[in-house]
Design an enzyme around this catalytic site. Structure first.
Site, short mmCIF file in Angstrom:
data_model
loop_
_atom_site.label_atom_id
_atom_site.label_comp_id
_atom_site.label_asym_id
_atom_site.label_seq_id
_atom_site.Cartn_x
_atom_site.Cartn_y
_atom_site.Cartn_z
N ASP A 12 -6.51 0.50 0.73
CA ASP A 12 -5.54 1.22 1.56
C ASP A 12 -6.19 2.23 2.49
O ASP A 12 -5.59 3.26 2.83
CB ASP A 12 -4.49 1.93 0.69
CG ASP A 12 -3.85 0.98 -0.30
OD1 ASP A 12 -3.50 -0.14 0.11
OD2 ASP A 12 -3.71 1.35 -1.48
N GLY A 39 -2.37 -5.47 1.54
CA GLY A 39 -1.31 -5.25 2.51
C GLY A 39 -1.94 -4.53 3.68
O GLY A 39 -2.23 -3.35 3.61
N GLN A 223 -8.93 -4.73 -0.16
CA GLN A 223 -9.13 -3.73 -1.23
C GLN A 223 -10.31 -2.82 -0.87
O GLN A 223 -10.60 -2.67 0.31
CB GLN A 223 -9.35 -4.41 -2.60
CG GLN A 223 -8.11 -5.10 -3.16
CD GLN A 223 -7.90 -6.51 -2.65
OE1 GLN A 223 -8.82 -7.29 -2.59
NE2 GLN A 223 -6.69 -6.83 -2.26
N THR A 299 2.09 -3.45 -0.26
CA THR A 299 2.46 -4.70 -0.94
C THR A 299 3.53 -4.48 -1.99
O THR A 299 4.46 -5.25 -2.13
CB THR A 299 1.20 -5.34 -1.58
OG1 THR A 299 0.28 -5.63 -0.54
CG2 THR A 299 1.52 -6.61 -2.34
N ARG A 302 4.67 0.93 -4.36
CA ARG A 302 4.42 1.98 -5.37
C ARG A 302 3.82 3.23 -4.73
O ARG A 302 3.00 3.11 -3.82
CB ARG A 302 3.42 1.47 -6.43
CG ARG A 302 3.96 0.39 -7.31
CD ARG A 302 2.90 -0.07 -8.29
NE ARG A 302 1.80 -0.77 -7.64
CZ ARG A 302 0.72 -1.23 -8.28
NH1 ARG A 302 0.60 -1.04 -9.58
NH2 ARG A 302 -0.22 -1.88 -7.64
N VAL A 412 -6.25 9.18 13.95
CA VAL A 412 -5.33 10.33 13.85
C VAL A 412 -3.87 9.89 13.80
O VAL A 412 -2.97 10.66 14.14
CB VAL A 412 -5.58 11.34 15.01
CG1 VAL A 412 -6.92 12.02 14.86
CG2 VAL A 412 -5.48 10.65 16.37
P1 IMP Z 1 -4.69 -7.04 -8.64
O1 IMP Z 1 -5.81 -7.30 -7.70
O2 IMP Z 1 -3.34 -7.29 -8.05
O3 IMP Z 1 -4.86 -7.70 -9.97
O4 IMP Z 1 -4.70 -5.46 -8.96
C1 IMP Z 1 -5.80 -4.84 -9.62
C2 IMP Z 1 -5.92 -3.38 -9.19
O5 IMP Z 1 -6.29 -3.33 -7.83
C3 IMP Z 1 -4.62 -2.58 -9.31
O6 IMP Z 1 -4.94 -1.24 -9.63
C4 IMP Z 1 -4.04 -2.66 -7.91
O7 IMP Z 1 -3.19 -1.58 -7.62
C5 IMP Z 1 -5.31 -2.60 -7.09
N1 IMP Z 1 -5.18 -3.27 -5.79
C6 IMP Z 1 -5.16 -4.59 -5.55
N2 IMP Z 1 -5.05 -4.82 -4.23
C7 IMP Z 1 -4.99 -3.63 -3.64
C8 IMP Z 1 -4.91 -3.22 -2.27
O8 IMP Z 1 -4.88 -4.02 -1.33
N3 IMP Z 1 -4.88 -1.87 -2.04
C9 IMP Z 1 -4.97 -0.98 -3.05
N4 IMP Z 1 -5.06 -1.30 -4.33
C10 IMP Z 1 -5.07 -2.63 -4.63
#
Ligand code: IMP
Length: 422
Positions: A12, A39, A223, A299, A302, A412
């Site tokens: 993010d 996302g 990620q 996504t 939360r 910004v």
């Molecule tokens: P998973 O990849 O959906 O199994 O999630 C595993 C961990 O990675 C969880 O803590 C998710 O919140 C985090 N995570 C997965 N994809 C993202 C992303 O695109 N942005 C932020 N956190 C992510």
């Protein structure tokens, strides 16, 4: 050469926006890992777009977008992404190419994700429940269904065998999960039909040939480094290599063909899901960051956990990835703070350390902060580096000195135009 664009924190960071801004300089934008757990948010002409699997270069006519072999694709979500793009009159078929070697997320992978998380109880990963972990497990377990399989009629047989195995596994978890598999499978088949309208390629060959022709390629990470399966805060991580090496395996790019490594970080830190976060704030400051920064998952929706910038963790990510240029996002969110804190060391077992230890749970690690002066100025209308307030320049200079890498872009605001080059 292939340039990389990577998130250096827990995801993010704003990769989608920066890829969109940089696409004018590239011929090809390629995703190399992850799936619809990502996302990527892009904003321009007053419209906000969220992409999950499709690379963030899709809105530019000049670029071809490639979904590489390291990505996992959920045809159901993919179809929704395609449907959302329909109104923008984009020639998707000529602009989007899919690797035959990318693995498919089955509906039962999603169910398995939910069953596994439920069974873990309090120790849950906080997964996005998109089936990422189970799909990569089938990939490394050599059971997966791949995009290339869809070119043969036998794919349904493979699908059935895998889904049957998954159903037995779901039973094994013995948790209360309700589902209508027939309905989910109908949706999956519709997604597969939509996916089959696109062009499937041997993406490693395509990328190789493109390099030979001197095309400019940007590999877009999803990620962040601290969610990397090997180098992240295991087990609270995702199931792919989010770091630089992941681009080599996820696209088939040789290590000596990697060019610039662009690292993105927020001016503070956020994390969504479970797991350690040494600089997490539980006070008014953290609440302000979340509110002003609109810190909700693109996504899952939360709320994201917020805290001060952690330079120990950031330096680790810079090293692992060999970052050559930095981009600092969301500087505008910190406007108004009297002082800005930055974690420069950890107190670990009574000792001050400057590296990331094996275990960064809050019982083991306490952040040690350096305080810098904040800036009051609203940054969101600024367009030139000369207009940045002096105390923000001091913050930037401090970070550059600590990280020993130049910060080339300061963002910004979410819009393409709210991007300052230094
Ligand atoms: P998973 O990849 O959906 O199994 O999630 C595993 C961990 O990675 C969880 O803590 C998710 O919140 C985090 N995570 C997965 N994809 C993202 C992303 O695109 N942005 C932020 N956190 C992510």
């Amino acid at each position: 050469m292939v340039d990389l664009l990577l998130g250096l924190q827990w995801g993010d960071e704003g990769k989608g926006k920066i890829v969109d801004v940089l696409t004018k300089n590239y011929d090809i934008i390629a995703r190399f890992q992850g799936g619809p757990n990502a996302g990527h948010t892009l904003e321009f002409d007053g419209i906000k777009h969220v992409l999950h699997t499709i690379p963030s270069g899709i809105f530019h006519e000049n670029a071809i977008n490639v979904v590489g072999n390291g990505v996992v694709i959920d045809p159901v979500i993919f179809k929704k992404e395609l449907d959302n793009l329909e109104k923008f009159d984009i020639d998707i078929v000529s602009r989007l190419l899919i690797s035959r070697k990318a693995h498919l997320i089955l509906p039962t992978h999603r169910l398995l994700d939910a069953a596994s998380e439920t069974a873990k109880g309090k120790a849950k990963i906080g997964s996005t429940l998109k089936g990422i972990g189970p799909t990569y497990m089938d990939k490394t377990g050599r059971n997966g269904l791949r995009v290339g399989d869809l070119e043969f009629d036998t794919w349904r047989k493979k699908y059935r065998a895998l889904a049957n195995k998954h159903e037995a596994m779901i039973d094994f978890y013995n948790v209360d999960i309700e589902y209508d598999l027939k309905e989910l499978e109908d949706e999956f088949c519709e997604g597969v039909e939509a996916l089959k309208k696109l062009t499937f390629i041997d993406s490693e060959e395509y990328i190789f040939k493109a390099q030979e022709k001197g095309k400019k390629i940007l590999a877009e990470g999803a990620q962040g480094s601290l969610l990397d399966i090997d180098f992240g805060t295991y087990p609270y991580v995702t199931s792919s290599n989010t770091t630089a090496a992941g681009a080599c395996t996820g696209l088939g790019v040789a290590p000596n063909k990697i060019g610039d490594v662009l690292g993105i970080f927020k001016a503070y830190a956020t994390r969504v899901g479970s797991g350690p976060f040494p600089t997490e704030l539980f006070d008014k400051d953290g609440e302000t960051m979340g509110r002003v920064g609109n810190e909700f998952g693109a996504t899952t929706g939360r709320p994201r956990r917020c805290g001060w910038l952690d330079l120990v963790a950031l330096k680790y990510a810079v090293q692992i990835n060999g970052v050559t240029e930095l981009m600092m996002m969301k500087a505008d969110v910190l406007s108004g703070f009297e002082t800005i804190k930055v974690c420069t060391e950890y107190l670990y077992n009574g000792e001050k350390i400057k590296h990331l230890p094996y275990n960064i749970e809050s019982d083991n690690v306490k952040p040690i902060y350096t305080e810098l002066k904040g800036w009051k100025k609203d940054l969101t209308q600024l367009t030139k580096a000369e207009d940045l307030p002096a105390t923000l320049n001091e913050y930037i200079a401090f970070l550059e000195k600590e990280l020993n890498v130049p910060i080339k872009i300061v963002s910004v605001g979410p819009d393409r135009l709210q991007t300052i080059y230094r």
